[in-house]
Design an enzyme around this catalytic site. Structure first.
Site, PDB file in Angstrom:
ATOM      1  N   ASP A  32       0.756  -1.318  -0.080  1.00  0.00           N
ATOM      2  CA  ASP A  32      -0.185  -0.023   0.089  1.00  0.00           C
ATOM      3  C   ASP A  32       1.087   1.479   0.054  1.00  0.00           C
ATOM      4  OD1 ASP A  32      -3.214   0.590   0.785  1.00  0.00           O
ATOM      5  OD2 ASP A  32      -1.816   2.318   0.982  1.00  0.00           O
ATOM      6  N   ILE A  33       0.519   2.200  -0.825  1.00  0.00           N
ATOM      7  CA  ILE A  33       1.287   3.374  -0.874  1.00  0.00           C
ATOM      8  C   ILE A  33       1.234   4.259   0.478  1.00  0.00           C
ATOM      9  CG2 ILE A  33      -0.489   5.173  -1.781  1.00  0.00           C
ATOM     10  CD1 ILE A  33       1.489   5.695  -4.042  1.00  0.00           C
ATOM     11  N   ASN A  90     -12.497  -3.175   2.278  1.00  0.00           N
ATOM     12  CA  ASN A  90     -13.627  -2.091   2.148  1.00  0.00           C
ATOM     13  C   ASN A  90     -14.435  -1.930   1.072  1.00  0.00           C
ATOM     14  OD1 ASN A  90     -12.649  -1.182   4.702  1.00  0.00           O
ATOM     15  ND2 ASN A  90     -10.880   0.115   3.552  1.00  0.00           N
ATOM     16  N   VAL A  99     -10.889   2.774  -3.800  1.00  0.00           N
ATOM     17  CA  VAL A  99     -10.577   2.541  -5.259  1.00  0.00           C
ATOM     18  C   VAL A  99     -11.438   1.250  -5.722  1.00  0.00           C
ATOM     19  CG1 VAL A  99      -8.660   1.297  -6.565  1.00  0.00           C
ATOM     20  CG2 VAL A  99      -8.070   2.776  -4.797  1.00  0.00           C
ATOM     21  N   HIS A 103      -9.931  -5.241  -3.474  1.00  0.00           N
ATOM     22  CA  HIS A 103      -8.874  -5.417  -2.873  1.00  0.00           C
ATOM     23  C   HIS A 103      -8.923  -5.742  -1.516  1.00  0.00           C
ATOM     24  CE1 HIS A 103     -10.088  -1.162  -2.672  1.00  0.00           C
ATOM     25  NE2 HIS A 103      -9.487  -1.239  -1.584  1.00  0.00           N
TER      26      HIS A 103
HETATM   27  P1  AMP Z   1     -10.069   1.571   0.089  1.00  0.00           P
HETATM   28  O1  AMP Z   1     -10.025   2.750   0.991  1.00  0.00           O
HETATM   29  O2  AMP Z   1     -10.184   0.331   0.802  1.00  0.00           O
HETATM   30  O3  AMP Z   1     -10.340   1.612  -1.265  1.00  0.00           O
HETATM   31  O4  AMP Z   1      -8.286   1.670   0.216  1.00  0.00           O
HETATM   32  C1  AMP Z   1      -7.501   1.925  -1.117  1.00  0.00           C
HETATM   33  C2  AMP Z   1      -6.027   1.859  -0.442  1.00  0.00           C
HETATM   34  O5  AMP Z   1      -5.452   1.794  -1.911  1.00  0.00           O
HETATM   35  C3  AMP Z   1      -5.421   2.949   0.403  1.00  0.00           C
HETATM   36  O6  AMP Z   1      -4.902   2.339   1.622  1.00  0.00           O
HETATM   37  C4  AMP Z   1      -4.482   3.785  -0.624  1.00  0.00           C
HETATM   38  O7  AMP Z   1      -3.375   3.985   0.340  1.00  0.00           O
HETATM   39  C5  AMP Z   1      -4.291   2.412  -1.568  1.00  0.00           C
HETATM   40  N1  AMP Z   1      -3.555   3.076  -2.740  1.00  0.00           N
HETATM   41  C6  AMP Z   1      -3.847   4.018  -3.372  1.00  0.00           C
HETATM   42  N2  AMP Z   1      -3.081   4.331  -4.478  1.00  0.00           N
HETATM   43  C7  AMP Z   1      -2.298   3.449  -4.381  1.00  0.00           C
HETATM   44  C8  AMP Z   1      -1.115   3.214  -5.336  1.00  0.00           C
HETATM   45  N3  AMP Z   1      -1.185   3.764  -6.478  1.00  0.00           N
HETATM   46  N4  AMP Z   1      -0.446   2.140  -4.794  1.00  0.00           N
HETATM   47  C9  AMP Z   1      -0.550   1.306  -3.790  1.00  0.00           C
HETATM   48  N5  AMP Z   1      -1.574   1.701  -2.942  1.00  0.00           N
HETATM   49  C10 AMP Z   1      -2.470   2.658  -3.536  1.00  0.00           C
END
Ligand code: AMP
Length: 121
Positions: A32-33, A90, A99, A103
Site C-alpha cells: 500500500d502506498i 472495504n 478504489v 482489494h
Molecule cells: P480502500 O479505502 O479500501 O479503497 O483503500 C484503497 C487503498 O489503496 C488505500 O489504502 C491507499 O493507500 C491505496 N492506494 C491508492 N493508490 C495506490 C497506489 N498507487 N499504490 C498502492 N496503493 C495505493
C-alpha cells in the site's frame, strides 16, 4: 459499474508502478502506498471486479482459489502467521471503498486495535 481507469486497473496494465510483493496468473500483491501498519499489503484479482460480492458471483473457481491462496502466502511470507494480522475489504459507500477494484488489505506487524472505530456523533 467497473471503471477501467481506476488506479489498480492502471497498475495491472503497467501504466503506473507498484512495489510488488507477489504475483501469479490471477492475482497481484503489492505494498500500500500509504501504509497503516508495518505490513500493509494489498491483494487484488487481475480481473475487473468491483467488490467481494461481484467477485464471488462472477470469478472462476481458479481466480477465487488464487486470491485466497495469495492472502495466506502474503501473511506467511511477511512473517505474520505467528503474531497475527487482519484481512479486510472495504466495500462501497458505507465501507469507505476508495478504489473501485476489489482489494484485500493485509495488515500486521503491530497490535491493530479494535476492529471498528466508533461512528462519530
Ligand atoms: P480502500 O479505502 O479500501 O479503497 O483503500 C484503497 C487503498 O489503496 C488505500 O489504502 C491507499 O493507500 C491505496 N492506494 C491508492 N493508490 C495506490 C497506489 N498507487 N499504490 C498502492 N496503493 C495505493
Amino acid at each position: 459499474m467497473y471503471d477501467p481507469n481506476n488506479v489498480f486497473a492502471r497498475i495491472l496494465r503497467g501504466e503506473i508502478p507498484c512495489k510488488k510483493v507477489a504475483e501469479d496468473e490471477h492475482t497481484l500483491a503489492f505494498h500500500d502506498i500509504n501504509p497503516q501498519a508495518p505490513v500493509h499489503v494489498l491483494v487484488i484479482p487481475k480481473g475487473a471486479y468491483l467488490s467481494w460480492d461481484d467477485f464471488s458471483a462472477r470469478a472462476t473457481d481458479a481466480e477465487q482459489a488464487a486470491l485466497t491462496r495469495m492472502v495466506g502466502r502474503v501473511a506467511r511470507e511477511a512473517g505474520l502467521a505467528e503474531t497475527g494480522y487482519r484481512v479486510l475489504a472495504n466495500t462501497g459507500r458505507d465501507g469507505h471503498q476508495d478504489v473501485p477494484h476489489l482489494h484485500l488489505h493485509v495488515l500486521g506487524g503491530r497490535p491493530l486495535g479494535p476492529m471498528l472505530q466508533r461512528p462519530r456523533d
